[in-house]
Design a protein around this motif. Structure first.
Motif, PDB file in Angstrom:
ATOM      1  N   THR A  50    -117.028 -89.532   5.777  1.00  0.00           N
ATOM      2  CA  THR A  50    -116.869 -88.854   7.059  1.00  0.00           C
ATOM      3  C   THR A  50    -118.077 -87.984   7.365  1.00  0.00           C
ATOM      4  O   THR A  50    -118.571 -87.957   8.488  1.00  0.00           O
ATOM      5  CB  THR A  50    -115.584 -88.000   7.063  1.00  0.00           C
ATOM      6  N   LEU A  51    -118.566 -87.291   6.369  1.00  0.00           N
ATOM      7  CA  LEU A  51    -119.742 -86.440   6.549  1.00  0.00           C
ATOM      8  C   LEU A  51    -120.970 -87.279   6.897  1.00  0.00           C
ATOM      9  O   LEU A  51    -121.745 -86.926   7.787  1.00  0.00           O
ATOM     10  CB  LEU A  51    -120.001 -85.621   5.281  1.00  0.00           C
ATOM     11  N   ARG A  64    -104.938 -78.274   2.170  1.00  0.00           N
ATOM     12  CA  ARG A  64    -105.672 -78.235   0.897  1.00  0.00           C
ATOM     13  C   ARG A  64    -105.469 -79.520   0.106  1.00  0.00           C
ATOM     14  O   ARG A  64    -106.409 -80.073  -0.470  1.00  0.00           O
ATOM     15  CB  ARG A  64    -105.214 -77.036   0.064  1.00  0.00           C
ATOM     16  N   GLN A  65    -104.237 -80.003   0.099  1.00  0.00           N
ATOM     17  CA  GLN A  65    -103.947 -81.241  -0.628  1.00  0.00           C
ATOM     18  C   GLN A  65    -104.682 -82.418   0.022  1.00  0.00           C
ATOM     19  O   GLN A  65    -105.209 -83.285  -0.673  1.00  0.00           O
ATOM     20  CB  GLN A  65    -102.436 -81.510  -0.648  1.00  0.00           C
ATOM     21  N   ALA A  66    -104.735 -82.444   1.323  1.00  0.00           N
ATOM     22  CA  ALA A  66    -105.449 -83.521   2.015  1.00  0.00           C
ATOM     23  C   ALA A  66    -106.932 -83.482   1.689  1.00  0.00           C
ATOM     24  O   ALA A  66    -107.565 -84.531   1.492  1.00  0.00           O
ATOM     25  CB  ALA A  66    -105.230 -83.405   3.519  1.00  0.00           C
ATOM     26  N   SER A  89    -111.080 -89.706  -3.125  1.00  0.00           N
ATOM     27  CA  SER A  89    -111.251 -91.086  -2.676  1.00  0.00           C
ATOM     28  C   SER A  89    -112.612 -91.345  -2.028  1.00  0.00           C
ATOM     29  O   SER A  89    -112.924 -92.480  -1.701  1.00  0.00           O
ATOM     30  CB  SER A  89    -110.143 -91.456  -1.685  1.00  0.00           C
ATOM     31  N   GLY A  90    -113.402 -90.322  -1.813  1.00  0.00           N
ATOM     32  CA  GLY A  90    -114.719 -90.496  -1.216  1.00  0.00           C
ATOM     33  C   GLY A  90    -114.694 -90.508   0.297  1.00  0.00           C
ATOM     34  O   GLY A  90    -115.720 -90.695   0.926  1.00  0.00           O
TER      35      GLY A  90
END
Length: 118
Positions: free
Chosen positions: A41-42, A26-28, A35-36
């Motif tokens: 990645t998407l 969750r933190q990641a 940070s975008g």
């Protein structure tokens, strides 16, 4: 008795580790969204899944340059397609075919003749 205590310790330990992993995940995700990185990645995943071959990739597959004529592209295509039909894989053969299709569209858009009826 010792086996029961050991089993309880293993169950408690694994539940603690599982909760820690969930919390770290969750933190990641929160850090990535700040940070975008998540959006980037998407976008990269969407780009990869679109399966559209670029002209540069097509030229690399057929090993031709931008100054190559359409006839030379077709000679190169015929050679690679036939070689992969005999000794290669269907995957490589389909890549060669998709590269030809991509370059055919590029040559048509540039006004150079492809020799195929429109």
């Amino acid at each position: 008795m010792a086996a029961k205590i050991l089993a309880n310790l293993i169950v408690m330990g694994s539940s603690i580790v599982a909760r820690a992993l969930v919390q770290a995940y969750r933190q990641a995700l929160q850090n990535a969204s700040k940070s975008g990185v998540a959006q980037e990645t998407l976008q990269n995943a969407v780009r990869r899944s679109s399966k559209v071959m670029t002209e540069q990739e097509a030229r690399q597959i057929l090993n031709v340059s931008e100054t190559t004529t359409w006839e030379e592209v077709m000679k190169r295509y015929d050679t690679l397609f036939e070689n992969n039909a005999k000794n290669g894989t269907f995957y490589l053969q389909s890549k060669v075919h998709r590269a030809k299709e991509c370059l055919e569209a590029a040559y048509r858009d540039k006004g150079q003749g492809t020799g195929t009826p429109s």
